[in-house]
Design a protein around this motif. Sequence first.
Motif, short mmCIF file in Angstrom:
data_model
loop_
_atom_site.label_atom_id
_atom_site.label_comp_id
_atom_site.label_asym_id
_atom_site.label_seq_id
_atom_site.Cartn_x
_atom_site.Cartn_y
_atom_site.Cartn_z
N TYR A 35 0.83 -1.12 0.12
CA TYR A 35 0.01 0.03 -0.01
C TYR A 35 0.79 1.24 -0.06
O TYR A 35 1.69 1.40 0.91
CB TYR A 35 -1.07 0.09 1.40
CG TYR A 35 -1.83 1.12 1.26
CD1 TYR A 35 -2.78 1.39 0.59
CD2 TYR A 35 -1.38 2.46 2.00
CE1 TYR A 35 -3.75 2.43 0.44
CE2 TYR A 35 -2.24 3.52 1.98
CZ TYR A 35 -3.23 3.44 1.16
OH TYR A 35 -4.40 4.66 1.06
N PRO A 36 0.74 2.14 -1.11
CA PRO A 36 -0.36 2.13 -1.86
C PRO A 36 0.16 1.66 -3.33
O PRO A 36 -0.62 1.70 -4.14
CB PRO A 36 -0.66 3.48 -2.23
CG PRO A 36 0.77 4.51 -1.77
CD PRO A 36 1.58 3.24 -0.77
N TYR A 37 1.35 1.11 -3.59
CA TYR A 37 1.97 0.89 -4.66
C TYR A 37 1.49 -0.28 -5.51
O TYR A 37 1.42 -0.28 -6.66
CB TYR A 37 3.60 0.77 -4.52
CG TYR A 37 4.14 2.03 -4.10
CD1 TYR A 37 4.16 3.02 -4.70
CD2 TYR A 37 4.75 2.08 -2.81
CE1 TYR A 37 4.67 4.19 -4.42
CE2 TYR A 37 5.17 3.19 -2.23
CZ TYR A 37 5.17 4.27 -3.19
OH TYR A 37 5.93 5.56 -2.70
N TRP A 38 0.89 -1.22 -4.78
CA TRP A 38 0.21 -2.18 -5.68
C TRP A 38 -0.85 -1.80 -6.66
O TRP A 38 -1.42 -2.46 -7.56
CB TRP A 38 -0.25 -3.40 -4.76
CG TRP A 38 1.08 -4.37 -4.43
CD1 TRP A 38 2.18 -3.87 -4.51
CD2 TRP A 38 0.78 -5.44 -3.67
NE1 TRP A 38 3.20 -4.94 -4.08
CE2 TRP A 38 2.20 -5.94 -3.39
CE3 TRP A 38 -0.18 -6.38 -3.16
CZ2 TRP A 38 2.53 -7.07 -2.82
CZ3 TRP A 38 0.04 -7.58 -2.49
CH2 TRP A 38 1.34 -8.03 -2.31
N SER A 39 -1.48 -0.47 -6.16
CA SER A 39 -2.53 0.18 -7.21
C SER A 39 -1.77 0.46 -8.51
O SER A 39 -2.39 0.07 -9.48
CB SER A 39 -2.91 1.26 -6.55
OG SER A 39 -1.95 2.29 -6.26
N ILE B 198 -2.19 -2.92 -10.23
CA ILE B 198 -3.60 -3.26 -10.93
C ILE B 198 -4.06 -2.29 -11.94
O ILE B 198 -4.63 -2.76 -12.98
CB ILE B 198 -4.75 -2.73 -9.52
CG1 ILE B 198 -4.44 -3.86 -8.43
CG2 ILE B 198 -6.14 -2.81 -10.03
CD1 ILE B 198 -5.04 -3.68 -7.06
N LEU B 199 -3.57 -0.97 -11.91
CA LEU B 199 -3.95 0.13 -12.99
C LEU B 199 -3.19 -0.48 -14.40
O LEU B 199 -3.70 -0.71 -15.32
CB LEU B 199 -3.49 1.30 -12.77
CG LEU B 199 -4.68 2.32 -12.01
CD1 LEU B 199 -4.20 3.61 -11.88
CD2 LEU B 199 -5.87 2.41 -13.11
N SER C 249 -4.90 7.87 -15.70
CA SER C 249 -5.05 7.70 -14.17
C SER C 249 -3.50 7.07 -13.52
O SER C 249 -3.34 7.60 -12.40
CB SER C 249 -6.17 6.42 -13.75
OG SER C 249 -7.52 7.12 -14.46
N TYR C 250 -3.03 6.36 -14.41
CA TYR C 250 -1.92 5.61 -14.12
C TYR C 250 -0.82 6.98 -13.82
O TYR C 250 -0.14 6.97 -12.90
CB TYR C 250 -1.27 5.08 -15.31
CG TYR C 250 0.19 4.29 -14.98
CD1 TYR C 250 0.42 3.16 -14.15
CD2 TYR C 250 1.07 4.92 -15.67
CE1 TYR C 250 1.73 2.46 -13.97
CE2 TYR C 250 2.49 4.32 -15.58
CZ TYR C 250 2.75 3.54 -14.74
OH TYR C 250 4.01 2.90 -14.79
N LEU D 193 -1.90 8.77 -10.85
CA LEU D 193 -1.41 8.02 -9.69
C LEU D 193 0.24 8.32 -9.41
O LEU D 193 0.46 8.26 -8.09
CB LEU D 193 -1.58 6.64 -9.63
CG LEU D 193 -1.38 5.66 -8.57
CD1 LEU D 193 -1.90 5.99 -7.39
CD2 LEU D 193 -1.58 4.17 -8.98
#
Length: 198
Positions: A127-131, A134-135, A184-185, A188
């Motif tokens: 958290y938060p890098y696994w987002s 996913i993206l 979005s990537y 982020l």
Amino acid sequence: MLKTNPQATKFHIKHETHRKTLLKFVALALILVAYFLFMSWKYDASTGFTVTLLTWSFFVLCTPVADGGFILAFPIRLLFGIKMSITQIVLWLVALGINIFMLVSKPVAYDFTFLTKLLKHILTVPYPYWSILILSAVGTLLSIYFGDEMMDVTSHKDRSIHHRHKLKYRSVLVAGLGVLTVVSYYYLLNSLNIELPK
């Protein structure tokens, strides 16, 4: 067992979409080979191979476009007719497996380049890098699905006009979602204060 589509293997070098796809593949393959040669010259062949493999896995796992997986997905599509989206999922799992193995057995291998250090950081801080993972997975699947659609549309000229229009609209929708994912990537990355090298 995977079913192949014999129609999907028809590749026409004269077709503009197919020609662009081939040129992209050749350019990516040459970049990968040049990177391996440079890393082998800078360190040694074994280290060069490891760093190249990890860098490839970074592009497979941590970017929202299918550049890393495309190097294998494209020739597999041409040779066996297997959809690039299916190959991409397999390659994503392979890249994940490589990184799990390297993190457990040889974590020092990540310390040679900015990208491999960044990859290690993303993988080891859920958290938060696994987002980002996913993206990236969503963006990659959308972009590779779009590539499959383009190859299907151009290789199935005998399909009905209605079916071709349906594929065209679906392709536009997928492309739009892909652009949204890429935006979005980068938003982020910005919000997490990750700066890409210039």
